[in-house]
Design a protein around this motif. Sequence first.
Motif, PDB file in Angstrom:
ATOM      1  N   GLU A 421       0.838  -1.207   0.000  1.00  0.00           N
ATOM      2  CA  GLU A 421       0.000   0.000   0.000  1.00  0.00           C
ATOM      3  C   GLU A 421       0.873   1.258   0.000  1.00  0.00           C
ATOM      4  OE1 GLU A 421      -1.035   0.181   4.782  1.00  0.00           O
ATOM      5  OE2 GLU A 421      -2.577  -0.458   3.374  1.00  0.00           O
ATOM      6  N   VAL A 424      -0.727   4.496  -1.803  1.00  0.00           N
ATOM      7  CA  VAL A 424      -2.038   5.037  -1.434  1.00  0.00           C
ATOM      8  C   VAL A 424      -1.926   5.928  -0.208  1.00  0.00           C
ATOM      9  CG1 VAL A 424      -3.299   3.102  -2.425  1.00  0.00           C
ATOM     10  CG2 VAL A 424      -2.571   2.989  -0.036  1.00  0.00           C
ATOM     11  N   SER A 476      -8.499   2.520  -5.576  1.00  0.00           N
ATOM     12  CA  SER A 476      -7.154   2.592  -6.155  1.00  0.00           C
ATOM     13  C   SER A 476      -6.276   3.629  -5.463  1.00  0.00           C
ATOM     14  CB  SER A 476      -7.237   2.936  -7.648  1.00  0.00           C
ATOM     15  OG  SER A 476      -7.979   1.963  -8.334  1.00  0.00           O
ATOM     16  N   ASN A 477      -6.868   4.599  -4.823  1.00  0.00           N
ATOM     17  CA  ASN A 477      -6.092   5.733  -4.336  1.00  0.00           C
ATOM     18  C   ASN A 477      -5.999   5.867  -2.821  1.00  0.00           C
ATOM     19  OD1 ASN A 477      -5.348   7.120  -6.894  1.00  0.00           O
ATOM     20  ND2 ASN A 477      -7.558   7.185  -7.164  1.00  0.00           N
ATOM     21  N   TYR A 478      -6.871   5.139  -2.097  1.00  0.00           N
ATOM     22  CA  TYR A 478      -6.881   5.314  -0.655  1.00  0.00           C
ATOM     23  C   TYR A 478      -6.713   3.978   0.077  1.00  0.00           C
ATOM     24  CZ  TYR A 478      -8.723   9.900  -1.840  1.00  0.00           C
ATOM     25  OH  TYR A 478      -8.877  11.151  -2.363  1.00  0.00           O
ATOM     26  N   LYS A 479      -6.249   4.061   1.292  1.00  0.00           N
ATOM     27  CA  LYS A 479      -6.109   2.861   2.116  1.00  0.00           C
ATOM     28  C   LYS A 479      -7.483   2.222   2.325  1.00  0.00           C
ATOM     29  CE  LYS A 479      -1.876   4.013   4.640  1.00  0.00           C
ATOM     30  NZ  LYS A 479      -1.265   4.289   5.963  1.00  0.00           N
ATOM     31  N   ARG A 539      -5.343  -5.471  -6.967  1.00  0.00           N
ATOM     32  CA  ARG A 539      -4.430  -4.556  -6.312  1.00  0.00           C
ATOM     33  C   ARG A 539      -3.331  -5.281  -5.561  1.00  0.00           C
ATOM     34  NH1 ARG A 539      -6.649  -0.070  -2.310  1.00  0.00           N
ATOM     35  NH2 ARG A 539      -5.026  -0.591  -0.840  1.00  0.00           N
ATOM     36  N   HIS A 543       0.034  -1.998  -6.484  1.00  0.00           N
ATOM     37  CA  HIS A 543      -0.998  -1.192  -7.129  1.00  0.00           C
ATOM     38  C   HIS A 543      -0.673  -1.000  -8.597  1.00  0.00           C
ATOM     39  CE1 HIS A 543      -2.664  -0.524  -3.249  1.00  0.00           C
ATOM     40  NE2 HIS A 543      -1.571   0.053  -2.812  1.00  0.00           N
TER      41      HIS A 543
END
Length: 543
Positions: A421, A424, A476-479, A539, A543
């Motif tokens: 991660e 993100v 796709s962009n955040y935890k 993911r 990512h």
Amino acid sequence: MPHAYHFDVLVIGSGAAGLTLALNLASHVKVAVLSKGELVAGSTYWAQGGVAGVIDKTDTVEAHVSDTLNAGAGLCNEDAVRFTIEHSKTSIDWLIGQGVPFTKEQMANGHEDYHLTKEGGHSHRRVIHAADATGQAISQTLIERALAHPNIETISNKLAVDLITSEKLGVQPNRCIGAYVLNLETDQVEVFHANHVVLASGGASKVYLYTSNVDGATGDGIAMAWRAGCRVANMEFNQFHPTCLFHPQAKSFLITEAIRGEGGLLKLPDGSRFMPKFDQREELAPRDIVARAIDHEMKRLGIDCVYLDISHKPKDFILSHFPNVYQRCLSYGIDITQEPIPVVPAAHYTCGGIMVDTAGRTDIPNLYAIGECSFTGLHGANRLASNSLLECVVYALASAEDIKKRLSTPLTPVDIPAWDESQVTDSDEDVIIAHNWDELRRFMWDYVGIVRSTKRLMRARHRINLLHQEIYEFYSNYKISNDLIELRNLSVVADLIISSAMVRKESRGLHYTLDYPESLNTLEDTILYPNNYHPYADREPSH
């Protein structure tokens, strides 16, 4: 570094199916049982009715098979039905052997025997139960057994994110080798390695605004299996339980079908009955018929609810048969011995799911699915009451036996990379998740509910496509979080339900559409294939 676990068998779900399988494997292998809440968080704990099976000497396998086929509106797989019911007594005997305290009664000859009740669609009394809290009795008994077993590790507050297959990691032949799991206490994603993975994660009725299910019934197993490459079938058949308590403070409280089985009557606000004009079986008609009848009367009269009345029965009878319903209703100021219960239909059971065989095997080697997340062919277009807990135990026992046969087969270890991660960030826009969650459940209720139409389904299709894009960008962009994972899974399940409903150009069982009100002469399951369907890019491992 998040923890990595190694088990012989990983069971995702701690309900009747998952615990039954674990207890039947634990003398051979080390088993992990994951629950995303406490161990009692699943639907089993809240099941009131009982377990259907051929127990009484006057009952027969043929009669139970016939009732199941009739309720399934022609779509049951008769081999699966027969397999399940032929194993009903063995499965119920196993539950009794574990110590489940089923209700007994004094017989005419002075001996005690198990009390059997009758529910909608059944031609015999064949439902063994523990008062009106059978699921609670089964759940508590099996949890106690699992906690006491040295080879079973029960792990709470762990939410599976995705299955891991060897193919994803470039290793052939393909098989399931574990899962990425979010630790809800640390917010870290952990790796669970396992030679065999069993999805026992329950249904997906939380996709609807009104449901009798627990908050966790978000279709996680179905969505994960679909993303991993498994077929799903008959997702258009969502059972709406006819009678959930209608009260502003009563969240998801089911009024057991057994009340109608013991003489409860459905009434309009003026006290008149309405079921006789819909079906000759009246209150004991199958659930789809009763739910549609209630929905029709509510819309026809513009009323918020109808009423279920058992108050004409003696008070002692009501208190002995329905103590939990009595106490719960009384807590809301409703004395069911004196007055009728306000009820409405609510999404209750997912009849479709991950396609499996009679051993619970999915399309992916070493991945099994049992219980409500699976599609065995037992339920067809409508589940017969109390066949669900039976299916949990029968298929859990069958899957355990299949896994035992495979334990001697050597498997090459596959290294699983840790969850990445690094790209993100923490979200400061969780309101988007809450908004999308609410919107999804509302349009599913309005457009893909008890009564459907092509226009409604097209509206739902349009909305789910837009939601997919929003959720994908967020994912796709955040935890990840508990709410985001569940929303992601619900959106996949909603899409599968809508797609299945649009394919079926007829009304059958639980799928009723205004544009095609008649049933076709041809009988076909709705099978969806995951090829070329990727609403979310994988993911993992990065990512």
